[in-house]
Design a protein around this motif. Sequence first.
Motif, mmCIF file in Angstrom:
data_model
loop_
_atom_site.group_PDB
_atom_site.id
_atom_site.type_symbol
_atom_site.label_atom_id
_atom_site.label_comp_id
_atom_site.label_asym_id
_atom_site.label_seq_id
_atom_site.Cartn_x
_atom_site.Cartn_y
_atom_site.Cartn_z
ATOM 1 N N LEU A 97 9.764 -0.205 -0.850
ATOM 2 C CA LEU A 97 11.160 0.045 -1.214
ATOM 3 C C LEU A 97 12.087 -0.276 -0.051
ATOM 4 O O LEU A 97 13.131 -0.915 -0.229
ATOM 5 C CB LEU A 97 11.298 1.521 -1.612
ATOM 6 N N LEU A 98 11.683 0.139 1.143
ATOM 7 C CA LEU A 98 12.523 -0.135 2.313
ATOM 8 C C LEU A 98 12.633 -1.648 2.551
ATOM 9 O O LEU A 98 13.708 -2.156 2.882
ATOM 10 C CB LEU A 98 11.950 0.569 3.549
ATOM 11 N N LYS A 137 3.071 -6.875 10.495
ATOM 12 C CA LYS A 137 2.185 -6.149 11.396
ATOM 13 C C LYS A 137 2.178 -4.656 11.048
ATOM 14 O O LYS A 137 1.170 -3.976 11.184
ATOM 15 C CB LYS A 137 2.730 -6.367 12.813
ATOM 16 N N LEU A 138 3.320 -4.153 10.606
ATOM 17 C CA LEU A 138 3.422 -2.736 10.280
ATOM 18 C C LEU A 138 3.151 -2.478 8.800
ATOM 19 O O LEU A 138 3.523 -1.437 8.278
ATOM 20 C CB LEU A 138 4.818 -2.219 10.635
ATOM 21 N N ASP A 139 2.504 -3.445 8.129
ATOM 22 C CA ASP A 139 2.117 -3.258 6.735
ATOM 23 C C ASP A 139 3.280 -3.212 5.758
ATOM 24 O O ASP A 139 3.165 -2.611 4.699
ATOM 25 C CB ASP A 139 1.285 -1.975 6.561
ATOM 26 N N PHE A 140 4.419 -3.797 6.139
ATOM 27 C CA PHE A 140 5.494 -3.938 5.164
ATOM 28 C C PHE A 140 5.255 -5.239 4.416
ATOM 29 O O PHE A 140 5.065 -6.274 5.044
ATOM 30 C CB PHE A 140 6.859 -4.050 5.861
ATOM 31 N N SER A 176 0.821 -1.204 0.000
ATOM 32 C CA SER A 176 0.000 0.000 0.000
ATOM 33 C C SER A 176 0.853 1.251 0.000
ATOM 34 O O SER A 176 0.406 2.320 -0.387
ATOM 35 C CB SER A 176 -0.903 -0.015 1.239
ATOM 36 N N ASN A 177 2.106 1.138 0.425
ATOM 37 C CA ASN A 177 2.921 2.319 0.611
ATOM 38 C C ASN A 177 4.259 2.084 -0.089
ATOM 39 O O ASN A 177 5.026 1.202 0.280
ATOM 40 C CB ASN A 177 3.114 2.516 2.124
ATOM 41 N N VAL A 190 7.044 3.674 -0.146
ATOM 42 C CA VAL A 190 8.259 3.827 0.656
ATOM 43 C C VAL A 190 8.522 2.555 1.449
ATOM 44 O O VAL A 190 9.655 2.075 1.542
ATOM 45 C CB VAL A 190 8.119 5.036 1.609
ATOM 46 N N LYS A 191 7.440 1.976 2.005
ATOM 47 C CA LYS A 191 7.617 0.757 2.792
ATOM 48 C C LYS A 191 8.065 -0.402 1.909
ATOM 49 O O LYS A 191 8.921 -1.198 2.304
ATOM 50 C CB LYS A 191 6.314 0.393 3.504
ATOM 51 N N VAL A 242 10.412 -13.386 14.052
ATOM 52 C CA VAL A 242 9.885 -12.251 14.824
ATOM 53 C C VAL A 242 9.962 -10.982 13.979
ATOM 54 O O VAL A 242 9.017 -10.193 13.914
ATOM 55 C CB VAL A 242 10.673 -12.082 16.147
ATOM 56 N N TRP A 244 7.274 -11.092 11.307
ATOM 57 C CA TRP A 244 5.947 -10.838 11.893
ATOM 58 C C TRP A 244 5.759 -9.347 12.137
ATOM 59 O O TRP A 244 4.710 -8.775 11.838
ATOM 60 C CB TRP A 244 5.811 -11.635 13.191
ATOM 61 N N LEU A 245 6.812 -8.723 12.666
ATOM 62 C CA LEU A 245 6.735 -7.297 12.967
ATOM 63 C C LEU A 245 6.550 -6.495 11.684
ATOM 64 O O LEU A 245 5.721 -5.567 11.620
ATOM 65 C CB LEU A 245 8.018 -6.883 13.688
ATOM 66 N N LEU A 246 7.323 -6.842 10.653
ATOM 67 C CA LEU A 246 7.205 -6.134 9.377
ATOM 68 C C LEU A 246 5.780 -6.249 8.844
ATOM 69 O O LEU A 246 5.181 -5.280 8.389
ATOM 70 C CB LEU A 246 8.180 -6.717 8.351
#
Lengths: 146, 497
Positions: free
Chosen positions: B173-174, B431-434, B167-168, B170-171, B424, B427-429
Amino acid sequence: MIDRIFAGAVLLVALAYVVLAFTVIGAPFQYDPLGPESWPRIIGSLAVLCCAALIIRPEIEDFSASKQTLLRLAILVGMLCAYAFLFKPLGFIISTTMFSFALSKFLGARVKPAGLFAVSAGVGGYVLCKMILDLNLPSGILKQFL
Amino acid sequence: MDTIINGLGAGFAVAFDPFNLMLVLVGCFAGTLIGALPGLGPINGVAILLPIAYGLGLPAESAIILLAGIYYGAEYGGRISSILLNVPGDAGAVFTTLDGNPMAKKGEAGRALSLSALASFFGGTFAVILMSLFGPLLASYAVTFSPSDYVALMVFAFASLASLVGSNAVKTLLAALLGLMLASIGIDANTGVARYTFGIPDILAGIDFLVVVIGLFGMAELIHLVEQQVSGKMKALKIDKSFVSWADMVNVKWAIVRSSFIGFFIGILPGTGASVASAVAYGTEKRISDNNGTFGKGDPRGLAAPEAANNAAAGGAMVPMLTLGIPGSGTTAILLGAFLLFNITPGPAMFTQHPEVAWGLIASMYIGNVALLIINLPLVGIFARMLTIPQKYLTPLIAVLAFIGVYSVVSNPHDLYMIIGLGVMGWLLRKLDFPLAPVILGFVLGGLFEDNLRRALSISAGDWSILVNSPDSIVLYGLAIIVALVPVFLRKKRAKV
């Protein structure tokens, strides 16, 4: 906020990555025009820019996980680490049986089915993967019996 | 044309070898099972089973045939949980729920399952046919690519990734950059200089591809499953006796043809696999055919379109992977890594250097699609029973499979902690929509990208203008700019309307 915290953490990593690329990494001779240091400099700098952009314009406001869920996940990760710790010394059969029992019990299975499941995962997994498919699995303390 | 016929002939000779034929069937069957399990999709299935397939010590073409079977088998199986449970196995199956589940609720589960199996079959077969026609063509063209053209191709790949996935931008790409950074760890092959190893001997050779894949797609999925675990049982709808009719097929034929085209060509674009393809196909079909507002309420065309598209996309995504060495989706990125494990570098030279692998894989996909249709029509009841496997047993099983996979190949207990850590992080990525697929694409393409850039600049003795020196690369940069700008224009247009 959580986006900012995360982007900030990644920013620190990316900054360290770029700083190392500019200081430590380098070849004693110049083999090619770019050398081993240019590529990390390029991608590291881009990552720093992306993190900065995320910090300026974050997207997600809050972290949608309750304390209870986080606790459950922490216990899960703890169990996985214990499994990893015991995997080699105890061997596949015992460590897998213990882990499968603990996790399925934790996720709500009753004692009897969980035990049955755990033993079949440990013994069945070993027979299938090690004896039939010849994959490398640790025998551990049961070595002399297998 | 001759090369295609000869190649297919040689390919079928490989694929009809009894052992390989068995592996096609095993792969398709296992793939359908994995696809049918709620919450697991093609990418997790291939990730978890890749090291086990590698550990079996099979010849390269056999292992690839098995893994590819799991891949498109899981694209097939995903529809079962979408239709009966309303829970898509992965992003590519989301649009199947929109009309598939309402059909099942109306008491037409059997019809929905058989219709979608046929749609999947057409989409998949259509893609393999186009692949055997265009693959060799593209490969023989790409043989002339210079390192600087490859750099342009990579830029195009990452541009379409950033613009079309997630959706983003920048995310996305990162996420890709994180993958590239992970890939740069280890000894630089050109100079022997250690990068980011901090004196740890275990990572001198770089972080193992299998460890990254299992961590990001196996363990992260496991943590996600435990987080999402719903108390109480999910209720799967029963399969009834209804079956697809000839009139149904006539009704959906254009939807299938259109969606197969869309799916195949979106699949070819780097980084965009089944999820984007099925979304676009459903949207297109809705615009063209939805005159009475029946879409979303159990319209067969709304079921056939995304199913044909996501199977066609699975084939389409293989094309750039096989011919250019640039994967078209997250799952094909894992398959690309699998090729590399066997010391085969997918790319234009593969069709001439390893024809048995390239053509054997293509031929096996013809067989696999037929096999999938056959096992999916009468045996769908068996797969449907998988839906009722409780999460409390499925979850530990995923962890055990992941551990077996990593340990049997790498045999280093430290890597077990590594996959937990990467899990982990994954999962975090998430969760943050990456999006996670770009991480693995970056990881797989990192070495190739850097090598080609350095080779190009070695040729030009450090002159950067070599990057825009050939017509091929200029066209690719142009395409990259167009792909990057398309979403911006679409957004403006939508804002006006």
